[in-house]
Enzyme design. Structure first.
Site, PDB file in Angstrom:
ATOM      1  N   CYS A  75      19.075  37.081  33.673  1.00 57.91           N
ATOM      2  CA  CYS A  75      19.379  38.494  33.943  1.00 57.91           C
ATOM      3  C   CYS A  75      19.044  39.331  32.719  1.00 57.91           C
ATOM      4  O   CYS A  75      19.599  39.111  31.627  1.00 57.91           O
ATOM      5  CB  CYS A  75      20.863  38.638  34.283  1.00 57.91           C
ATOM      6  N   CYS A 185      13.479  43.048  35.491  1.00 58.75           N
ATOM      7  CA  CYS A 185      14.681  42.688  36.256  1.00 58.75           C
ATOM      8  C   CYS A 185      14.285  41.471  37.077  1.00 58.75           C
ATOM      9  O   CYS A 185      13.240  41.486  37.746  1.00 58.75           O
ATOM     10  CB  CYS A 185      15.106  43.834  37.166  1.00 58.75           C
TER      11      CYS A 185
HETATM   12  N1  DGL Z   1      18.663  40.714  38.017  1.00 61.87           N
HETATM   13  C1  DGL Z   1      19.277  41.482  37.021  1.00 61.87           C
HETATM   14  C2  DGL Z   1      18.366  41.842  35.870  1.00 61.87           C
HETATM   15  O1  DGL Z   1      17.509  41.061  35.556  1.00 61.87           O
HETATM   16  C3  DGL Z   1      20.291  42.514  37.385  1.00 61.87           C
HETATM   17  C4  DGL Z   1      20.102  43.320  38.592  1.00 61.87           C
HETATM   18  C5  DGL Z   1      21.353  44.076  38.922  1.00 61.87           C
HETATM   19  O2  DGL Z   1      22.346  43.443  39.273  1.00 61.87           O
HETATM   20  O3  DGL Z   1      21.343  45.304  38.821  1.00 61.87           O
HETATM   21  O4  DGL Z   1      18.510  42.851  35.245  1.00 61.87           O
END
Ligand code: DGL
Length: 267
Positions: A75, A185
């Site tokens: 993440c 993301c």
């Molecule tokens: N998948 C996550 C990232 O890489 C977070 C997405 C989210 O929950 O807003 O930032």
């Protein structure tokens, strides 16, 4: 349990980190993996830094109980906001989500590189900071995409509901003259075909999950923690809510007979 036969932990706010898990499974097929997707509290990218820190600590506590040998944060938002604090609080190696900048730097002719990410990652200027510390001059074009992670999380991978915001986010990037774009993301590679459709041939996309898998391999090698197992490792997907939804999206990336799914409570 022997140090090197312990599992690797990977986590995200929801299903996004599964794009990292898929790459890890390719590179490290003999490793066992425990994945946590905090589907109950997703999305993270529009929350406050204090909330992200609290949720990250909850997940790392669970990972510690599972006796993981290393945790890879799947993440960008957690990496941007909480990594520097929580890395000092655990006694196993913690790998922050790779920014994908090494790959992007290699393939970009203009060294003008766009980053599509959540509002929190963008407001932290996370990619700009890493780029500034690298050799050469890279110009980062930041593009916040507040609506995407939540839609992808709900399984909206095409249709007007997601095409509208995507058009709005890709237009300024196309105008900027960037020739390469990073998925900042981990949810976004789920809709890579749509990004490519909107950007045509003018932008090449980089999924940092590949760099992340390589970094995890390096850490395991360096610490003598590679699993000597000759069989394929297990993959346990743990979601904090709606495990069926998680499993359904996981099947876009990983064959259904290669993982088990469970619902967990984080305390
Ligand atoms: N998948 C996550 C990232 O890489 C977070 C997405 C989210 O929950 O807003 O930032």
């Amino acid at each position: 349990m022997e140090g090197n036969s312990r599992p690797i932990g990977v986590f995200d706010s929801g299903v996004g980190g599964l794009t990292v898990v898929a790459k890890l499974r390719m590179l490290l097929p003999h490793e066992d993996i425990i994945y946590v997707g905090d589907t109950k509290r997703n999305p993270y990218g529009t929350r406050t830094p204090a909330e992200i820190l609290e949720y990250t600590r909850d997940i790392l506590r669970f990972m510690t109980e599972q006796k993981v040998k290393v945790v890879a944060i799947g993440c960008n938002t957690v990496t941007a906001v909480a990594y520097d604090t929580v890395v000092k609080e655990v006694d196993y190696p913690l790998i922050g989500m790779s920014r994908g900048l090494k790959t992007a730097q290699q393939i970009s002719a203009t060294q003008k590189i766009a980053v599509f990410a959540t509002p929190l990652t963008i407001s932290n200027h996370s990619h700009r900071k890493v780029a500034a510390a690298m050799d050469g001059h890279i110009e980062i074009v930041e593009q916040s995409c507040p609506a995407l992670a939540n839609l992808i999380e709900r399984g909206v991978l095409d249709g007007p509901e997601i095409r509208g915001p995507l058009q709005q986010y890709t237009e300024p990037v196309l105008r900027s003259g960037a020739d390469t774009a990073i998925f900042g993301c981990t949810h976004f590679p789920f809709i890579q075909p749509l990004f490519e459709e909107f950007c045509g041939d003018s932008i090449a996309f980089v999924d940092p999950a590949h760099e992340m898998a390589l970094e995890t391999l390096d850490v395991l090698k360096k610490d003598g923690l590679l699993n000597p197992n000759k069989e394929n490792g297990y993959l346990r997907l743990c979601f904090t809510a709606e495990k069926e939804r998680g499993a359904h999206l996981a099947e876009h990336l990983i064959p259904a007979n290669e993982f088990t799914t469970e619902e967990i409570t984080l305390i």
